[in-house]
Scaffold this active site. Structure first.
Site, PDB file in Angstrom:
ATOM      1  N   HIS A 165       2.032   1.820  -3.241  1.00 63.21           N
ATOM      2  CA  HIS A 165       1.084   2.751  -3.863  1.00 63.21           C
ATOM      3  C   HIS A 165       1.615   4.175  -3.900  1.00 63.21           C
ATOM      4  O   HIS A 165       0.897   5.096  -4.241  1.00 63.21           O
ATOM      5  CB  HIS A 165      -0.275   2.688  -3.150  1.00 63.21           C
ATOM      6  CG  HIS A 165      -0.992   1.395  -3.360  1.00 63.21           C
ATOM      7  ND1 HIS A 165      -2.265   1.173  -2.901  1.00 63.21           N
ATOM      8  CD2 HIS A 165      -0.622   0.262  -3.994  1.00 63.21           C
ATOM      9  CE1 HIS A 165      -2.642  -0.067  -3.242  1.00 63.21           C
ATOM     10  NE2 HIS A 165      -1.659  -0.631  -3.889  1.00 63.21           N
ATOM     11  N   ASP A 216       0.859  -1.193   0.000  1.00 65.99           N
ATOM     12  CA  ASP A 216       0.000   0.000   0.000  1.00 65.99           C
ATOM     13  C   ASP A 216       0.898   1.247   0.000  1.00 65.99           C
ATOM     14  O   ASP A 216       2.044   1.165  -0.430  1.00 65.99           O
ATOM     15  CB  ASP A 216      -0.970  -0.049   1.200  1.00 65.99           C
ATOM     16  CG  ASP A 216      -2.263   0.707   0.926  1.00 65.99           C
ATOM     17  OD1 ASP A 216      -2.191   1.848   0.451  1.00 65.99           O
ATOM     18  OD2 ASP A 216      -3.350   0.164   1.186  1.00 65.99           O
TER      19      ASP A 216
END
Ligand SMILES: *[C@@H]1O[C@H](CO)[C@@H](O)[C@H](O)[C@H]1NC(C)=O
Ligand SMILES: *[C@@H]1O[C@H](CO)[C@@H](O)[C@H](O)[C@H]1NC(C)=O
Ligand SMILES: *[C@@H]1O[C@H](CO)[C@@H](O)[C@H](O)[C@H]1NC(C)=O
Ligand SMILES: *[C@@H]1O[C@H](CO)[C@@H](O)[C@H](O)[C@H]1NC(C)=O
Length: 367
Positions: free
Chosen positions: A214, A191
């Site tokens: 991310h 993430d």
């Protein structure tokens, strides 16, 4: 829930005797990787905190010697963290590895079963003047390190690693905090490498390597009414490789007020990043929660300086701002992003600002 900890914790909770040491082994911890040593760690911590130290200014030390220690999470039902420092002013953490052993938890989630709530590996909250150096965090169940409601936190030389496919394993999440510095970090997770939530100000991220993951995110903002904004964020020196996003600001497509003001991204290289520069004010995963509503989070004063590299998709620069509160003061200076060897594309909606130096693809910002 269990995890493995090898960490040296140094605390300055109270004025203390000449570096009195509290070795967790002396409180029953066993470096065998099997004996649950959580109570021993807590006992050593309690003794150190209790050390009022006869006027010396040297802080007591909780020492975790070499070895692998198993520490189960506290049974407290309302704890969402494996290791939590709460009201630990002047805390110092030096070295060590925290392995959250998230594999079974991620597998449970992937199977769509009913899973336990999962936990952040390290939660530092309501603490001022905190310094963390050379700490490694592995395979957290959820976010690896959370900084919440703190003032003055320096995280130097973090190394955070979890598989690219592990869900919600943010590297560092900062919220309701000011004066946070993240210096020389390497983050590879499933993430965000760094995410900055509501109420965050005066943040410096310097020399970070990110990916997979991310990317570096401000947001999501505007998820709740009455949220405090984000201001004065500097990212100086970042290398992003193979990430979903590069530099992202996202707000929910909901009418909640808020702001992002004074952000500088400088000296950034991208390698195969899917969305290198992105402002998304219509964040609405799965089109739940009022899609099509306009965000009332006002974004202003965001600079991108010396950003170069490759995009993994045609649109490398996307400013998709709110119709009711357009973005203002966006500045692009020396930005060069290519897609398959050609200049990439840009997308602008409700985005105002200016460009200088070499900007390729050319800016689509309106003045
Ligand atoms: C804290 O210090 C007091 C006084 O020295 C002592 O009686 C007590 O046992 C200590 N508690 C812990 C947890 O070490
Ligand atoms: C941090 O520590 C310094 C010196 O010890 C102190 O002056 C300052 O007020 C502290 N800051 C915070 C936010 O607690
Ligand atoms: C912005 O944050 C930095 C820390 O990154 C701090 O040194 C600086 O004083 C802040 N600027 C303002 C205007 O508050
Ligand atoms: C952008 O970078 C590419 C790859 O390094 C380079 O070939 C190209 O000349 C640069 N474009 C500009 C406008 O400087």
């Amino acid at each position: 829930m269990a995890g493995v900890v090898t960490v040296v914790v140094v605390t300055a909770a109270l004025g203390a005797a000449a570096a009195a040491e509290y070795n967790v082994v002396g409180y029953g911890a066993r470096p065998d990787g099997r004996t649950d040593s959580a109570r021993a760690f807590l006992a050593a911590w309690a003794a150190a905190c209790n050390d009022t130290g006869g006027g010396s200014s040297t802080a007591p030390v909780v020492r975790v010697p070499a070895g692998t220690f198993l520490c189960s999470a506290p049974a407290a039902v309302d704890s969402t963290a494996w290791i939590q420092f709460h009201y630990a002013h002047g805390l110092k953490i030096r070295g060590g590895t925290l392995d959250g052993r998230g594999e079974a938890f991620w597998a449970c989630k992937a199977a769509g079963r009913q899973c336990p709530p999962g936990s952040t590996t390290l939660d530092i909250s309501q603490s001022n003047n905190v310094s963390v150096r050379r700490l490694t965090l592995l395979n957290s169940k959820t976010a690896h390190l959370s900084v919440f409601d703190c003032a003055g936190v320096t995280l130097r030389g973090l190394r955070i690693v979890a598989p690219a496919g592990s869900p919600n394993t943010d590297g560092v999440h900062v919220q309701f905090s000011c004066g946070v510095r993240i210096l020389g970090a390497t983050v590879r997770t499933g993430d965000d490498c760094v995410s900055l939530g509501p109420g965050t100000s005066d943040v410096l991220v310097r020399n970070i390597r990110c990916g997979p993951g991310h990317g570096i995110s401000i947001g999501s903002l505007g998820g709740e009414p009455g949220e405090v904004g984000v201001r004065n964020v500097t990212v100086d020196g970042a290398a992003l490789a193979g990430t979903q996003n590069g530099l992202r600001i996202k707000t929910w497509g909901r009418p909640n007020r808020g702001h992002v003001a004074g952000v500088s991204f400088a000296r950034v290289t991208m390698r195969g990043v899917r969305n290198p520069i992105v402002v998304d004010q219509n964040y609405s995963p799965g089109n739940l929660n009022c899609p099509g509503k306009s965000s009332a989070v006002k974004i202003s004063g965001v600079e991108y300086t010396d950003v170069e590299g490759t995009s993994a998709t045609p649109v490398a620069v996307r400013f998709d701002c709110s119709g009711s509160y357009p973005c203002t003061g966006i500045m692009l200076k020396n930005v060069n992003l290519t897609y398959q060897g050609e200049p990439a594309q840009t997308f602008c909606r409700n985005a105002h600002g200016s460009a200088s130096g070499v900007v390729s693809p050319p800016s689509c910002l309106s003045s």
